[in-house]
Write a protein that holds these residues in place. Structure first.
Motif, PDB file in Angstrom:
ATOM      1  N   ARG A  97     -20.802   7.123  -2.451  1.00 23.66           N
ATOM      2  CA  ARG A  97     -20.520   5.765  -1.982  1.00 23.66           C
ATOM      3  C   ARG A  97     -21.397   5.407  -0.784  1.00 23.66           C
ATOM      4  N   GLY A  98     -22.498   6.113  -0.631  1.00 27.99           N
ATOM      5  CA  GLY A  98     -23.414   5.812   0.465  1.00 27.99           C
ATOM      6  C   GLY A  98     -22.829   6.123   1.827  1.00 27.99           C
ATOM      7  N   GLY A  99     -21.963   7.122   1.881  1.00 27.91           N
ATOM      8  CA  GLY A  99     -21.346   7.514   3.142  1.00 27.91           C
ATOM      9  C   GLY A  99     -20.122   6.700   3.528  1.00 27.91           C
ATOM     10  N   ARG A 100     -19.705   5.817   2.650  1.00 31.29           N
ATOM     11  CA  ARG A 100     -18.511   5.010   2.944  1.00 31.29           C
ATOM     12  C   ARG A 100     -17.266   5.689   2.412  1.00 31.29           C
ATOM     13  N   ALA A 101     -16.153   5.411   3.055  1.00 26.81           N
ATOM     14  CA  ALA A 101     -14.868   5.975   2.641  1.00 26.81           C
ATOM     15  C   ALA A 101     -14.096   4.958   1.802  1.00 26.81           C
ATOM     16  N   LYS A 102     -13.231   5.466   0.938  1.00 26.32           N
ATOM     17  CA  LYS A 102     -12.333   4.615   0.161  1.00 26.32           C
ATOM     18  C   LYS A 102     -11.085   4.343   0.997  1.00 26.32           C
ATOM     19  N   LYS A 103     -10.534   3.155   0.815  1.00 26.63           N
ATOM     20  CA  LYS A 103      -9.274   2.797   1.449  1.00 26.63           C
ATOM     21  C   LYS A 103      -8.193   2.913   0.386  1.00 26.63           C
ATOM     22  N   TYR A 104      -7.270   3.852   0.575  1.00 28.72           N
ATOM     23  CA  TYR A 104      -6.200   4.115  -0.383  1.00 28.72           C
ATOM     24  C   TYR A 104      -4.931   3.371   0.032  1.00 28.72           C
ATOM     25  N   PHE A 105      -4.138   2.995  -0.963  1.00 31.04           N
ATOM     26  CA  PHE A 105      -2.910   2.243  -0.717  1.00 31.04           C
ATOM     27  C   PHE A 105      -1.715   2.952  -1.335  1.00 31.04           C
ATOM     28  N   GLU A 106      -0.583   2.824  -0.674  1.00 31.94           N
ATOM     29  CA  GLU A 106       0.678   3.305  -1.239  1.00 31.94           C
ATOM     30  C   GLU A 106       1.773   2.315  -0.893  1.00 31.94           C
ATOM     31  N   ILE A 107       2.739   2.232  -1.778  1.00 34.86           N
ATOM     32  CA  ILE A 107       3.858   1.314  -1.584  1.00 34.86           C
ATOM     33  C   ILE A 107       4.874   1.967  -0.652  1.00 34.86           C
ATOM     34  N   THR A 108       5.449   1.166   0.225  1.00 36.41           N
ATOM     35  CA  THR A 108       6.474   1.657   1.149  1.00 36.41           C
ATOM     36  C   THR A 108       7.852   1.532   0.506  1.00 36.41           C
ATOM     37  N   ALA A 109       8.842   2.114   1.157  1.00 34.76           N
ATOM     38  CA  ALA A 109      10.221   1.972   0.672  1.00 34.76           C
ATOM     39  C   ALA A 109      10.611   0.496   0.646  1.00 34.76           C
ATOM     40  N   GLU A 110      10.174  -0.263   1.639  1.00 39.05           N
ATOM     41  CA  GLU A 110      10.464  -1.699   1.682  1.00 39.05           C
ATOM     42  C   GLU A 110       9.778  -2.418   0.520  1.00 39.05           C
ATOM     43  N   GLY A 111       8.582  -1.976   0.165  1.00 37.82           N
ATOM     44  CA  GLY A 111       7.875  -2.559  -0.970  1.00 37.82           C
ATOM     45  C   GLY A 111       8.591  -2.285  -2.273  1.00 37.82           C
ATOM     46  N   LYS A 112       9.076  -1.054  -2.435  1.00 37.67           N
ATOM     47  CA  LYS A 112       9.840  -0.710  -3.641  1.00 37.67           C
ATOM     48  C   LYS A 112      11.116  -1.537  -3.717  1.00 37.67           C
ATOM     49  N   ARG A 113      11.765  -1.708  -2.577  1.00 38.66           N
ATOM     50  CA  ARG A 113      13.001  -2.491  -2.525  1.00 38.66           C
ATOM     51  C   ARG A 113      12.708  -3.953  -2.896  1.00 38.66           C
ATOM     52  N   ALA A 114      11.650  -4.526  -2.346  1.00 37.18           N
ATOM     53  CA  ALA A 114      11.300  -5.921  -2.642  1.00 37.18           C
ATOM     54  C   ALA A 114      10.955  -6.095  -4.119  1.00 37.18           C
ATOM     55  N   LEU A 115      10.250  -5.129  -4.673  1.00 31.79           N
ATOM     56  CA  LEU A 115       9.894  -5.186  -6.091  1.00 31.79           C
ATOM     57  C   LEU A 115      11.145  -5.115  -6.966  1.00 31.79           C
ATOM     58  N   GLN A 116      12.063  -4.216  -6.635  1.00 34.61           N
ATOM     59  CA  GLN A 116      13.298  -4.070  -7.397  1.00 34.61           C
ATOM     60  C   GLN A 116      14.176  -5.319  -7.276  1.00 34.61           C
ATOM     61  N   GLU A 117      14.280  -5.870  -6.078  1.00 36.77           N
ATOM     62  CA  GLU A 117      15.110  -7.056  -5.880  1.00 36.77           C
ATOM     63  C   GLU A 117      14.518  -8.268  -6.596  1.00 36.77           C
ATOM     64  N   THR A 118      13.199  -8.370  -6.603  1.00 37.40           N
ATOM     65  CA  THR A 118      12.553  -9.461  -7.332  1.00 37.40           C
ATOM     66  C   THR A 118      12.827  -9.321  -8.825  1.00 37.40           C
ATOM     67  N   ARG A 119      12.727  -8.098  -9.336  1.00 41.09           N
ATOM     68  CA  ARG A 119      13.008  -7.871 -10.763  1.00 41.09           C
ATOM     69  C   ARG A 119      14.464  -8.220 -11.090  1.00 41.09           C
ATOM     70  N   GLN A 120      15.388  -7.798 -10.253  1.00 47.31           N
ATOM     71  CA  GLN A 120      16.801  -8.102 -10.489  1.00 47.31           C
ATOM     72  C   GLN A 120      17.046  -9.607 -10.479  1.00 47.31           C
ATOM     73  N   SER A 121      16.387 -10.313  -9.569  1.00 45.97           N
ATOM     74  CA  SER A 121      16.545 -11.765  -9.491  1.00 45.97           C
ATOM     75  C   SER A 121      15.994 -12.441 -10.734  1.00 45.97           C
ATOM     76  N   LEU A 122      14.835 -11.987 -11.197  1.00 47.25           N
ATOM     77  CA  LEU A 122      14.263 -12.548 -12.423  1.00 47.25           C
ATOM     78  C   LEU A 122      15.147 -12.248 -13.629  1.00 47.25           C
ATOM     79  N   ASP A 123      15.638 -11.014 -13.719  1.00 47.96           N
ATOM     80  CA  ASP A 123      16.536 -10.652 -14.823  1.00 47.96           C
ATOM     81  C   ASP A 123      17.777 -11.538 -14.816  1.00 47.96           C
TER      82      ASP A 123
END
Length: 112
Positions: A71-97
């Protein structure tokens, strides 16, 4: 769930991509899975705008990987979901359902 915690469609897709990718979730792989799975070709700029917004909301966190020669000496920026992100995703799904419950789509008289 507070009003500001409802996730938009693209935010949901990005969070789900991060979950699917696990430790391999960085810009290019997230972009590729969105293209492969939902046939949505997004610019890397649009993706990073959303990733920044999700991080500002505390729904994901990022960390820089090691710089690599490929990558020409550049680093990758990695992402992970937080517990709050998982909660928001689950609550959004429940609301849509809940909204979809008892909804019947009729295509009578509607051109498909």
């Amino acid at each position: 769930m507070a009003k500001s915690r409802f996730l938009g469609e693209f935010e949901q897709f990005v969070l789900l991509a991060i979950l699917r990718l696990g430790e391999q979730a960085y810009g290019t792989t997230i972009r590729q899975i969105l293209l492969d799975v939902i046939q949505r070709d997004v610019s890397i700029g649009a993706l990073y705008t959303t990733l920044t917004r999700l991080e500002d909301k505390g729904l994901i966190r990022s960390a820089m990987g090691e710089a690599t020669a490929e990558r020409g000496g550049r680093a990758k920026k990695y992402f992970e979901i937080t517990a709050e992100g998982k909660r928001a995703l689950q609550e959004t799904r429940q609301s849509l359902d809940a909204m979809w419950r008892d909804v019947k789509l009729s295509f009578v008289g509607v051109k498909q």
